[in-house]
Design a protein around this motif. Structure first.
Motif, PDB file in Angstrom:
ATOM      1  N   VAL A  73       0.861  -1.193   0.000  1.00 53.98           N
ATOM      2  CA  VAL A  73       0.000   0.000   0.000  1.00 53.98           C
ATOM      3  C   VAL A  73       0.895   1.240   0.000  1.00 53.98           C
ATOM      4  CG1 VAL A  73      -1.916   1.179   1.137  1.00 53.98           C
ATOM      5  CG2 VAL A  73      -1.699  -1.319   1.320  1.00 53.98           C
ATOM      6  N   PRO A  74       1.185   1.805  -1.165  1.00 55.21           N
ATOM      7  CA  PRO A  74       2.134   2.918  -1.251  1.00 55.21           C
ATOM      8  C   PRO A  74       1.800   4.092  -0.332  1.00 55.21           C
ATOM      9  CG  PRO A  74       1.662   2.082  -3.433  1.00 55.21           C
ATOM     10  CD  PRO A  74       0.715   1.391  -2.497  1.00 55.21           C
ATOM     11  N   GLU A  75       0.516   4.403  -0.174  1.00 57.99           N
ATOM     12  CA  GLU A  75       0.139   5.524   0.689  1.00 57.99           C
ATOM     13  C   GLU A  75       0.610   5.317   2.120  1.00 57.99           C
ATOM     14  OE1 GLU A  75      -2.945   5.223  -2.626  1.00 57.99           O
ATOM     15  OE2 GLU A  75      -1.807   3.843  -1.367  1.00 57.99           O
ATOM     16  N   HIS A  76       0.661   4.057   2.567  1.00 59.93           N
ATOM     17  CA  HIS A  76       1.185   3.759   3.901  1.00 59.93           C
ATOM     18  C   HIS A  76       2.707   3.610   3.874  1.00 59.93           C
ATOM     19  CE1 HIS A  76      -2.822   3.492   5.214  1.00 59.93           C
ATOM     20  NE2 HIS A  76      -3.066   2.234   4.920  1.00 59.93           N
ATOM     21  N   ILE A  77       3.199   2.873   2.871  1.00 66.78           N
ATOM     22  CA  ILE A  77       4.634   2.601   2.776  1.00 66.78           C
ATOM     23  C   ILE A  77       5.453   3.879   2.752  1.00 66.78           C
ATOM     24  CG2 ILE A  77       6.414   1.685   1.217  1.00 66.78           C
ATOM     25  CD1 ILE A  77       4.314  -0.462   0.389  1.00 66.78           C
ATOM     26  N   PHE A  78       4.914   4.925   2.092  1.00 63.08           N
ATOM     27  CA  PHE A  78       5.623   6.197   2.000  1.00 63.08           C
ATOM     28  C   PHE A  78       4.971   7.288   2.840  1.00 63.08           C
ATOM     29  CE2 PHE A  78       6.482   4.128  -2.207  1.00 63.08           C
ATOM     30  CZ  PHE A  78       7.806   3.828  -1.937  1.00 63.08           C
ATOM     31  N   MET A  79       3.973   6.923   3.645  1.00 62.00           N
ATOM     32  CA  MET A  79       3.313   7.850   4.573  1.00 62.00           C
ATOM     33  C   MET A  79       2.859   9.126   3.877  1.00 62.00           C
ATOM     34  SD  MET A  79       3.333   6.084   7.362  1.00 62.00           S
ATOM     35  CE  MET A  79       3.256   6.983   8.903  1.00 62.00           C
ATOM     36  N   THR A  80       2.133   8.976   2.793  1.00 66.79           N
ATOM     37  CA  THR A  80       1.631  10.135   2.063  1.00 66.79           C
ATOM     38  C   THR A  80       0.200  10.455   2.474  1.00 66.79           C
ATOM     39  OG1 THR A  80       0.903   8.745   0.223  1.00 66.79           O
ATOM     40  CG2 THR A  80       3.103   9.715   0.068  1.00 66.79           C
ATOM     41  N   GLY A  81      -0.170  11.707   2.336  1.00 70.15           N
ATOM     42  CA  GLY A  81      -1.523  12.146   2.627  1.00 70.15           C
ATOM     43  C   GLY A  81      -2.382  12.132   1.378  1.00 70.15           C
ATOM     44  N   LEU A  82      -3.614  12.570   1.532  1.00 73.48           N
ATOM     45  CA  LEU A  82      -4.530  12.623   0.405  1.00 73.48           C
ATOM     46  C   LEU A  82      -3.994  13.561  -0.680  1.00 73.48           C
ATOM     47  CD1 LEU A  82      -7.921  12.890   2.323  1.00 73.48           C
ATOM     48  CD2 LEU A  82      -7.018  10.881   1.135  1.00 73.48           C
ATOM     49  N   GLY A  83      -4.079  13.118  -1.924  1.00 75.71           N
ATOM     50  CA  GLY A  83      -3.677  13.957  -3.044  1.00 75.71           C
ATOM     51  C   GLY A  83      -2.194  14.032  -3.311  1.00 75.71           C
TER      52      GLY A  83
END
Length: 201
Positions: A73-83
Motif C-alpha cells: 500500500v504505497p500511501e502507507h509505505i511512504f506515509m503520504t496524505g490525500l492527493g
C-alpha cells in the motif's frame, strides 16, 4: 519524529507544490523511514483537505506503479496524505497499454515529476512466472517470464521485472520526452514484505 530526522515539516508536504524529482524521491525515502520506524502519521487526511482537493483538484508529487497485492500500500509505505501520490496498481506491477496511458496522464497532465515502479518480495506473480505456471494469470506471468529470462533468484527476478516495466514506460513517447527534457525521472524500487523497507534501485 525526532529532531535529527525532522527533514521535512508539515508545510513541505504541500501537494500543490510541484517538487523536483530528487525532492520527490527524498520525500518517499523519508516517508518509508517513518513507516518502518512506526512513527506517527502526520500527513493530512482531514475533511478540510478532502474539500480542498475537491475544489482545486489533485496535484500529486509522485506517480507510483505497483502490484495489486494487498500488503503493498504505497500511501502507507511512504506515509503520504490525500492527493500526494497517484497510484496505479496491477498484479505483478507489469505495464500494459492501460497502465502506460495512466502514467502518461499523471506525468503529462498532472505534472508529477517522479514516476516510480515499485516491485516487492514474495510476489505471487513472480513466483508463478518462476515456476512456469500460466493459467488465469498467463497475460501477466508471460510478460514477467520474458522480463526475468533465466533468472532463478526471486529478489533479482523482482528487480528485473521492475526494470522491464521502466523500459516499457520509456517506450511511451510522452514519457520519454518528459524525461529527456528533465521534467520527469523514472525510477524503480523493491518493497520488502517481511520488514517494510524499500530498496530504491
Amino acid at each position: 519524529m525526532t529532531a535529527q530526522h525532522a527533514l521535512y515539516t508539515a508545510d513541505d508536504f504541500d501537494a500543490d507544490a510541484h517538487v523536483s524529482p530528487a525532492d520527490a524521491l527524498a520525500r518517499l525515502e523519508e516517508g518509508n523511514r517513518i513507516y518502518v520506524e512506526a512513527l506517527d502519521h502526520e500527513r493530512d487526511l482531514s475533511p478540510e483537505r478532502i474539500m480542498n482537493l475537491f475544489e482545486h483538484g489533485q496535484k500529486p508529487f509522485a506517480t507510483i506503479i505497483t502490484c495489486a497485492d494487498s500488503r503493498i500500500v504505497p500511501e502507507h509505505i511512504f506515509m503520504t496524505g490525500l492527493g500526494e501520490a497517484f497510484v496505479i496498481r496491477i498484479a505483478g506491477n507489469v505495464i500494459g497499454p492501460i497502465e502506460a496511458a495512466s502514467a502518461v496522464y499523471a506525468c503529462e497532465h498532472l505534472h508529477t515529476r517522479l514516476l516510480l515502479v515499485l516491485g516487492h518480495t514474495h510476489c505471487g506473480a513472480i513466483k508463478a512466472a518462476l515456476e512456469g505456471e500460466r493459467g488465469p494469470l498467463a497475460p501477466i506471468t508471460e510478460q514477467i517470464a520474458t522480463a526475468i529470462g533465466d533468472e532463478s533468484d526471486p529478489y533479482q527476478a523482482s528487480v528485473l521485472n521492475a526494470t522491464a516495466a521502466i523500459q516499457r514506460l520509456r517506450g511511451e513517447s510522452e514519457l520519454r520526452t518528459l524525461e529527456h527534457d528533465g521534467a520527469l525521472q523514472i525510477k524503480g524500487a523493491i518493497y520488502h514484505t517481511h520488514c517494510g523497507v524499500v530498496d530504491f534501485l
